[in-house]
Motif scaffolding. Structure first.
Motif, PDB file in Angstrom:
ATOM      1  N   ALA A   1      13.210   2.330  -0.541  1.00 44.79           N
ATOM      2  CA  ALA A   1      12.905   1.165  -1.375  1.00 44.79           C
ATOM      3  C   ALA A   1      13.944   0.969  -2.471  1.00 44.79           C
ATOM      4  O   ALA A   1      14.217  -0.164  -2.888  1.00 44.79           O
ATOM      5  CB  ALA A   1      11.519   1.313  -1.992  1.00 44.79           C
ATOM      6  N   VAL A   2      14.541   2.064  -2.971  1.00 46.89           N
ATOM      7  CA  VAL A   2      15.440   1.942  -4.112  1.00 46.89           C
ATOM      8  C   VAL A   2      16.915   2.108  -3.764  1.00 46.89           C
ATOM      9  O   VAL A   2      17.777   1.783  -4.587  1.00 46.89           O
ATOM     10  CB  VAL A   2      15.075   2.944  -5.233  1.00 46.89           C
ATOM     11  CG1 VAL A   2      13.652   2.726  -5.695  1.00 46.89           C
ATOM     12  CG2 VAL A   2      15.269   4.379  -4.768  1.00 46.89           C
ATOM     13  N   ILE A   3      17.221   2.576  -2.550  1.00 41.46           N
ATOM     14  CA  ILE A   3      18.625   2.855  -2.243  1.00 41.46           C
ATOM     15  C   ILE A   3      19.471   1.585  -2.252  1.00 41.46           C
ATOM     16  O   ILE A   3      20.652   1.611  -2.615  1.00 41.46           O
ATOM     17  CB  ILE A   3      18.748   3.591  -0.885  1.00 41.46           C
ATOM     18  CG1 ILE A   3      20.125   4.251  -0.774  1.00 41.46           C
ATOM     19  CG2 ILE A   3      18.473   2.637   0.286  1.00 41.46           C
ATOM     20  CD1 ILE A   3      20.242   5.203   0.394  1.00 41.46           C
TER      21      ILE A   3
ATOM     22  N   VAL B   1       0.824  -1.216   0.000  1.00 42.01           N
ATOM     23  CA  VAL B   1       0.000   0.000   0.000  1.00 42.01           C
ATOM     24  C   VAL B   1       0.858   1.267   0.000  1.00 42.01           C
ATOM     25  O   VAL B   1       0.715   2.115  -0.888  1.00 42.01           O
ATOM     26  CB  VAL B   1      -1.009  -0.015   1.159  1.00 42.01           C
ATOM     27  CG1 VAL B   1      -1.681   1.353   1.290  1.00 42.01           C
ATOM     28  CG2 VAL B   1      -2.063  -1.090   0.930  1.00 42.01           C
ATOM     29  N   PRO B   2       1.757   1.441   0.973  1.00 41.90           N
ATOM     30  CA  PRO B   2       2.558   2.679   0.920  1.00 41.90           C
ATOM     31  C   PRO B   2       3.472   2.755  -0.292  1.00 41.90           C
ATOM     32  O   PRO B   2       3.688   3.840  -0.847  1.00 41.90           O
ATOM     33  CB  PRO B   2       3.364   2.637   2.221  1.00 41.90           C
ATOM     34  CG  PRO B   2       3.371   1.210   2.643  1.00 41.90           C
ATOM     35  CD  PRO B   2       2.066   0.651   2.173  1.00 41.90           C
ATOM     36  N   GLU B   3       4.015   1.604  -0.728  1.00 39.45           N
ATOM     37  CA  GLU B   3       4.899   1.639  -1.885  1.00 39.45           C
ATOM     38  C   GLU B   3       4.121   1.921  -3.173  1.00 39.45           C
ATOM     39  O   GLU B   3       4.624   2.616  -4.067  1.00 39.45           O
ATOM     40  CB  GLU B   3       5.674   0.334  -2.004  1.00 39.45           C
ATOM     41  CG  GLU B   3       6.746   0.184  -0.923  1.00 39.45           C
ATOM     42  CD  GLU B   3       7.709  -0.954  -1.192  1.00 39.45           C
ATOM     43  OE1 GLU B   3       7.483  -1.696  -2.168  1.00 39.45           O
ATOM     44  OE2 GLU B   3       8.674  -1.093  -0.425  1.00 39.45           O
ATOM     45  N   ALA B   4       2.892   1.414  -3.291  1.00 38.36           N
ATOM     46  CA  ALA B   4       2.081   1.709  -4.476  1.00 38.36           C
ATOM     47  C   ALA B   4       1.789   3.203  -4.557  1.00 38.36           C
ATOM     48  O   ALA B   4       1.821   3.807  -5.643  1.00 38.36           O
ATOM     49  CB  ALA B   4       0.779   0.906  -4.435  1.00 38.36           C
ATOM     50  N   LEU B   5       1.493   3.821  -3.423  1.00 36.47           N
ATOM     51  CA  LEU B   5       1.281   5.273  -3.396  1.00 36.47           C
ATOM     52  C   LEU B   5       2.556   6.006  -3.811  1.00 36.47           C
ATOM     53  O   LEU B   5       2.520   6.983  -4.562  1.00 36.47           O
ATOM     54  CB  LEU B   5       0.857   5.714  -1.992  1.00 36.47           C
ATOM     55  CG  LEU B   5      -0.457   5.134  -1.448  1.00 36.47           C
ATOM     56  CD1 LEU B   5      -0.657   5.550  -0.002  1.00 36.47           C
ATOM     57  CD2 LEU B   5      -1.638   5.591  -2.301  1.00 36.47           C
TER      58      LEU B   5
ATOM     59  N   PRO C   1       6.774  -4.263   8.987  1.00 36.82           N
ATOM     60  CA  PRO C   1       6.625  -3.506   7.734  1.00 36.82           C
ATOM     61  C   PRO C   1       7.001  -2.035   7.932  1.00 36.82           C
ATOM     62  O   PRO C   1       6.154  -1.202   8.279  1.00 36.82           O
ATOM     63  CB  PRO C   1       5.150  -3.683   7.390  1.00 36.82           C
ATOM     64  CG  PRO C   1       4.473  -3.950   8.695  1.00 36.82           C
ATOM     65  CD  PRO C   1       5.475  -4.703   9.530  1.00 36.82           C
ATOM     66  N   GLY C   2       8.267  -1.732   7.730  1.00 33.37           N
ATOM     67  CA  GLY C   2       8.773  -0.391   8.004  1.00 33.37           C
ATOM     68  C   GLY C   2       8.091   0.684   7.185  1.00 33.37           C
ATOM     69  O   GLY C   2       7.839   1.795   7.688  1.00 33.37           O
ATOM     70  N   SER C   3       7.783   0.391   5.908  1.00 28.34           N
ATOM     71  CA  SER C   3       7.138   1.390   5.063  1.00 28.34           C
ATOM     72  C   SER C   3       5.778   1.785   5.630  1.00 28.34           C
ATOM     73  O   SER C   3       5.437   2.974   5.703  1.00 28.34           O
ATOM     74  CB  SER C   3       6.974   0.847   3.641  1.00 28.34           C
ATOM     75  OG  SER C   3       8.229   0.574   3.056  1.00 28.34           O
TER      76      SER C   3
END
Length: 565
Positions: free
Chosen positions: A365-367, A39-43, A207-209
């Motif tokens: 997420a990308v680092i 959910v947070p990553e999709a946003l 779930p850290g995000s």
């Protein structure tokens, strides 16, 4: 091992076949865990694509369901991802201009075209295309893409204006606008980033995000940060999306999107297939590349028809799914159901989400994709001997990876990938056109590389060589010239040990005839030993006339009649 269902592409929900009741608990728990991350990553990934955050949730539901229906992996999680989101933004921006409504419509249309391209590629069985993207090229591409995404999120993290342009122009924009930094935004974004990275390292099951998002929302609500200059996501439409083709997009627009959509399919397929194969190997079953194309195509088509954005398989969420104990794609169906509930009842919760927190989630997420250690490993894959043989092309993998990375940083995502692939293929052709021609020396019954065994005696009147490559039009002249250079005034016989040359074409066969004739004019005999497989077959059928070159079963047989010096 699972049965390979490549021969039955019309079968659906393959991962649910033979389902066992005892798997339900594991799949449900895995689904809950993935939902907390998705959910947070999709946003966040929707913000990378430049579309409203809820678009990421719209995309996730059909992507999860349709991939489960058509794909071959039990573990792969599909949804919005950083790579394809960034590609979407790069493709749509020049077509949409400043028209926000058209931008959203074209982003959705891109998902539709990507889906159709993926389905067509799967139906005509183009899964083998993934093998043309080498791991080093993909590594360099992902590093460049991750750096581009990070620099694009830094302005949100600092509360400053974003500077358009390539990576280096955006970096310069950040540096020149540092005086506009808002301390509340920096504090909130920095803490969000620290929460995600800290939990990922020390409490990976949390779930850290999702926790960072909830803390960010709570901070805005408690301290009224949205009234003190901290940007928030703002209104998110609740309810389910409209279904159908996006309005305001004409046939010409779909044609304009077709070429770029192929690039999206290529990148999404390569990334998703890698994740699917990784977890299939761990669980002891097989994935089918063509079914993965079908799954990717169906997921994108469903996303586009549900007002979503481009999607692909996610390595990070697949890792969460696998580590949480998922057994089948039932976990993905659970995630889809929970996302529907989120759209119906929980969108209001995310309206107070700070943009800085969202940027922190994206960067976290990308680092980890900025894998400089992998580039260093590619650079170290070199020896002095390789350098002597191939020169600067000895570091072909490292060069291709850096080319892809710099291509992304300077020219954008799809050009960067194509540059990396082009450089990789060019270096491959270059190295193949200059194969290592090795003089051999005898040790007992063996013929060994004389350069690696300098102590072995060699006869002045005999030259035995091998070519560490197949012989074809691109390298035949080089091989002929190199063998001629290795001959001396004392050489009486040249033997080509063909054991390391599995193939030969018509051009190379003709060049060997020329080599034989040229050596004969110098009083040197030329013979071939140990021709194997296709080499011997092609040589017999491709020679252009004149006396055939002598072919012997062994090097010893080829030199047997050479008088002792």
């Amino acid at each position: 091992m699972e049965r390979n269902h490549a021969a039955a592409p019309r079968s659906v929900f393959e991962s649910l076949r033979g389902y066992r009741r005892q798997w339900v608990r594991a799949d449900v728990i895995a689904g809950l865990t993935v939902w907390a991350v998705l959910v947070p990553e999709a946003l966040a990934y929707a913000s990378i694509a430049g579309v409203p955050p809820v678009t990421g949730l719209y995309a996730a539901v059909p992507a999860l369901v349709l991939y489960a229906l058509a794909g071959s992996s039990r573990h792969l999680v599909t949804g919005p991802m950083s790579a394809t989101a960034a590609l979407s933004a790069a493709i749509v921006t020049p077509l949409a201009g400043a028209d926000g409504g058209r931008y959203l419509a074209l982003s959705t249309a891109l998902a539709v075209v990507t889906g159709l391209a993926g389905l067509l590629a799967g139906l005509i069985r183009l899964g083998f295309v993934a093998s043309f993207i080498s791991e080093p090229v993909l590594e360099g591409f992902i590093v460049g893409l991750a750096l581009t995404i990070i620099v694009g999120q830094v302005p949100k993290l600092l509360g400053i204006g974003k500077h358009e342009g390539d990576f280096f122009e955006q970096v310069w924009g950040v540096l020149t606008n540092l005086g506009e930094t808002q301390w509340r935004t920096v504090l909130l974004g920095g803490l969000s980033l620290a929460v995600v990275l800290g939990l990922k390292r020390w409490l990976p099951l949390v779930p850290g995000s999702l926790l960072a998002v909830l803390l960010g929302i709570a901070a805005v609500a408690v301290f009224g940060l949205d009234d003190k200059g901290v940007d928030i996501v703002g209104h998110i439409d609740s309810g389910l999306p409209a279904v159908g083709l996006p309005g305001g997009v004409g046939f010409r627009d779909y044609l304009d999107l077709l070429g770029p959509a192929v690039g999206v399919v290529l990148i999404g397929f390569a990334e998703g297939l890698g994740a699917a194969k990784t977890y299939a190997a761990r669980a002891g079953y097989e994935v089918d590349a063509n079914r993965e194309l079908l799954g990717l195509g169906a997921a994108n088509l469903g996303s586009g028809l549900a007002s979503g954005m481009v999607v692909n398989g996610s390595l990070s969420k697949t890792a969460v799914n696998g580590s949480a104990g998922a057994k089948t794609q039932l976990s993905g169906l659970v995630v889809a159901a929970l996302t529907v509930l989120t759209l119906l009842f929980l969108t209001g919760l995310f309206e107070k989400l700070p943009e800085a927190t969202l940027a922190g989630v994206v960067i976290a997420a990308v680092i980890e994709l900025v894998d400089i250690a992998a580039l260093r490993r590619l650079y170290r894959a070199w020896t002095e001997r390789l350098g002597a043989i191939y020169g600067k092309a000895a570091r072909a993998d490292f060069t291709a990876a850096v080319a892809a990375m710099l291509g992304v940083l300077l020219f954008d995502t799809l050009p960067g990938l194509l540059i990396g692939i082009g450089i990789s293929m060019l270096l491959l052709v270059y190295r193949t056109s200059r194969p290592h021609v090795v003089p051999l020396a005898k040790q007992g019954t063996l013929w060994l590389d004389a350069d690696r065994h300098p102590g072995l005696p060699r006869r002045a009147d005999l030259l035995v060589v091998r070519v560490e490559s197949g012989l074809f039009f691109a390298n035949a002249d080089y091989v002929r010239d190199r063998i001629g250079q290795l001959c001396t005034e004392h050489t009486k016989l040249v033997v080509l040990d063909a054991e390391t040359s599995p193939t030969i074409d018509v051009t190379a066969a003709a060049v060997l005839d020329d080599l034989r004739d040229g050596l004969a004019r110098r009083g040197i005999d030329f013979r071939i030993a140990r021709s194997i497989g296709q080499f011997g077959d092609e040589l017999r059928t491709a020679q252009t006339g004149g006396a055939p070159i002598g072919v012997y079963p062994t090097v010893a047989a080829a030199v047997a009649d050479l008088p002792e010096p």
